[in-house]
Design a protein around this motif. Structure first.
Motif, PDB file in Angstrom:
ATOM      1  N   VAL A 139      -0.733  11.690  -9.804  1.00 14.68           N
ATOM      2  CA  VAL A 139      -1.959  11.196 -10.438  1.00 14.68           C
ATOM      3  C   VAL A 139      -2.490  10.028  -9.621  1.00 14.68           C
ATOM      4  N   LYS A 140      -3.770   9.758  -9.766  1.00 11.38           N
ATOM      5  CA  LYS A 140      -4.387   8.597  -9.140  1.00 11.38           C
ATOM      6  C   LYS A 140      -4.335   7.446 -10.134  1.00 11.38           C
ATOM      7  N   LEU A 141      -3.755   6.333  -9.729  1.00 11.53           N
ATOM      8  CA  LEU A 141      -3.591   5.192 -10.622  1.00 11.53           C
ATOM      9  C   LEU A 141      -4.706   4.163 -10.475  1.00 11.53           C
ATOM     10  N   LEU A 142      -5.277   4.048  -9.283  1.00 11.61           N
ATOM     11  CA  LEU A 142      -6.259   3.005  -9.003  1.00 11.61           C
ATOM     12  C   LEU A 142      -7.496   3.586  -8.335  1.00 11.61           C
ATOM     13  N   HIS A 143      -8.655   3.067  -8.757  1.00 13.17           N
ATOM     14  CA  HIS A 143      -9.891   3.296  -8.024  1.00 13.17           C
ATOM     15  C   HIS A 143     -10.012   2.164  -7.014  1.00 13.17           C
ATOM     16  N   ARG A 144     -10.165   2.482  -5.740  1.00 17.33           N
ATOM     17  CA  ARG A 144     -10.233   1.475  -4.690  1.00 17.33           C
ATOM     18  C   ARG A 144     -11.624   1.442  -4.077  1.00 17.33           C
ATOM     19  N   THR A 145     -12.190   0.245  -4.001  1.00 18.45           N
ATOM     20  CA  THR A 145     -13.424   0.033  -3.244  1.00 18.45           C
ATOM     21  C   THR A 145     -13.175  -1.129  -2.297  1.00 18.45           C
ATOM     22  N   SER A 146     -14.152  -1.432  -1.481  1.00 21.75           N
ATOM     23  CA  SER A 146     -13.978  -2.526  -0.516  1.00 21.75           C
ATOM     24  C   SER A 146     -13.904  -3.881  -1.193  1.00 21.75           C
ATOM     25  N   ARG A 147     -14.405  -3.974  -2.417  1.00 20.11           N
ATOM     26  CA  ARG A 147     -14.474  -5.279  -3.080  1.00 20.11           C
ATOM     27  C   ARG A 147     -13.506  -5.443  -4.244  1.00 20.11           C
ATOM     28  N   ARG A 148     -13.168  -4.357  -4.931  1.00 17.02           N
ATOM     29  CA  ARG A 148     -12.364  -4.541  -6.133  1.00 17.02           C
ATOM     30  C   ARG A 148     -11.534  -3.307  -6.424  1.00 17.02           C
ATOM     31  N   THR A 207       0.833  -1.211   0.000  1.00 18.93           N
ATOM     32  CA  THR A 207       0.000   0.000   0.000  1.00 18.93           C
ATOM     33  C   THR A 207       0.864   1.257   0.000  1.00 18.93           C
ATOM     34  N   ARG A 208       1.907   1.262   0.839  1.00 17.75           N
ATOM     35  CA  ARG A 208       2.784   2.427   0.908  1.00 17.75           C
ATOM     36  C   ARG A 208       3.514   2.661  -0.416  1.00 17.75           C
ATOM     37  N   GLN A 209       3.917   1.589  -1.077  1.00 15.40           N
ATOM     38  CA  GLN A 209       4.602   1.735  -2.366  1.00 15.40           C
ATOM     39  C   GLN A 209       3.691   2.378  -3.406  1.00 15.40           C
ATOM     40  N   ILE A 210       2.452   1.936  -3.462  1.00 20.27           N
ATOM     41  CA  ILE A 210       1.520   2.485  -4.456  1.00 20.27           C
ATOM     42  C   ILE A 210       1.189   3.936  -4.122  1.00 20.27           C
ATOM     43  N   GLN A 211       0.990   4.220  -2.856  1.00 22.72           N
ATOM     44  CA  GLN A 211       0.705   5.596  -2.455  1.00 22.72           C
ATOM     45  C   GLN A 211       1.878   6.520  -2.781  1.00 22.72           C
ATOM     46  N   ALA A 212       3.106   6.069  -2.535  1.00 18.51           N
ATOM     47  CA  ALA A 212       4.289   6.874  -2.850  1.00 18.51           C
ATOM     48  C   ALA A 212       4.418   7.083  -4.358  1.00 18.51           C
TER      49      ALA A 212
END
Length: 299
Positions: free
Chosen positions: A46-55, A34-39
């Motif tokens: 830019v935002k690379l991923l849309h995150r939801t609780s399921r996918r 998680t920290r790697q992706i956030q960094a």
């Protein structure tokens, strides 16, 4: 930030579909991924991923970055392999999936020769014939019997597996030997093999000249594994149609008797396949090449 490491983590998360699964594959804590992706998102702004609780799903920028990251990482892997290949033999783990019949009767008995040739390669063999997501499950290559259903795989033909129809001598003594494939529909019992994916019964054809007959008849037993079907045939539980390589030694010993030697069974294609858009490491390539050599003796 280790940008290359973060890029590898991002690709792994996308391929795996979840942070949790990616962390398991990478053998690191989920929080580290998680920290790697956030960094990475912070550096790129830019935002690379849309995150939801399921996918998870890629943003437009994420899709563009993912495709570029794949190309770059493949180039890095290819460069490292070419440099290392000049000074050392292939090494590392290769994860392979294949049907049980091929593993038990062809591949595993011959692996001693492979390990002598490549002592630094470790094989992780999984038994199955599923439509597995190779990338998400970190599978390097698969051996598949029958038509390939996954268009995202690059397949290399290994040949064709012949089929034979046979029965145990005790079965033939009890029920008689059928003279024509059509005779199996009356007074005989089949060992029915069904698809492990769909559960549908396999239908097999026999040819003699211009005559083509589909084997049909009643059954008391159905199984979804070729080795199980062989065991049932040896036990005299019915007429068996299966791969010739599985029954040839038993027919030579007399434990099984070929019923229609003048008829020709089907020829079933077999392939070894790997994910497209992926660099094939030398450890994977040598296993694939060795497998093609092995199957050339049987197909």
């Amino acid at each position: 930030m280790d940008k290359l490491g973060a890029m590898q983590a991002f690709v792994r998360v996308v391929d795996a579909g979840t942070f949790t699964r990616a962390a398991e594959i990478m053998n690191v804590p989920k929080s580290a991924v998680t920290r790697q992706i956030q960094a990475l998102e912070k550096v790129l702004a830019v935002k690379l991923l849309h995150r939801t609780s399921r996918r998870l799903s890629l943003t437009e920028a994420g899709t563009h970055y993912y495709q570029g990251a794949l190309r770059l990482l493949d180039q890095v892997s290819s460069l490292e392999s070419s440099v290392a290949g000049a000074t050392q033999s292939p090494r590392g783990k290769v994860k392979v999936e294949m049907p049980g019949a091929l593993a038990y009767s062809l591949v595993l008995p011959a692996l001693g020769a492979f390990f002598e040739r490549y002592p630094d390669v470790q094989l992780d063999i999984r038994i199955g014939n599923r439509s597995v997501d190779l990338i998400a499950e970190s599978v390097d290559c698969v051996i598949r019997v029958g038509p390939l259903l996954n268009d995202s795989l690059i397949a290399r033909p290994l040949g064709f597996l012949g089929m034979s129809t046979c029965a145990a001598p005790g079965y033939l003594e009890k029920y008689g030997r059928p003279n024509h494939p059509g005779d199996l529909a009356c007074g005989h019992t089949l060992v029915q093999l069904v698809s492990p994916q769909s559960g549908r019964a396999f239908a097999h054809e026999l040819k003699r000249g211009e005559e083509v007959v589909t084997i049909s008849g009643s059954h008391q037993l159905s199984v979804n594994d070729s080795t199980a079907a062989l065991t049932a045939g040896l036990a005299g539980l019915g007429v068996l149609t299966t791969y010739t390589f599985l029954v040839s030694a038993h027919m030579d010993s007399g434990a099984l008797v070929a019923i229609y030697p003048e008829w020709r069974g089907e020829q079933i294609p077999v392939h070894i396949a790997f994910p497209e858009n992926r660099h094939v490491a030398s450890k994977v390539r040598v296993f694939m090449d060795w497998t093609r050599e092995l199957f050339a003796c049987y197909c």
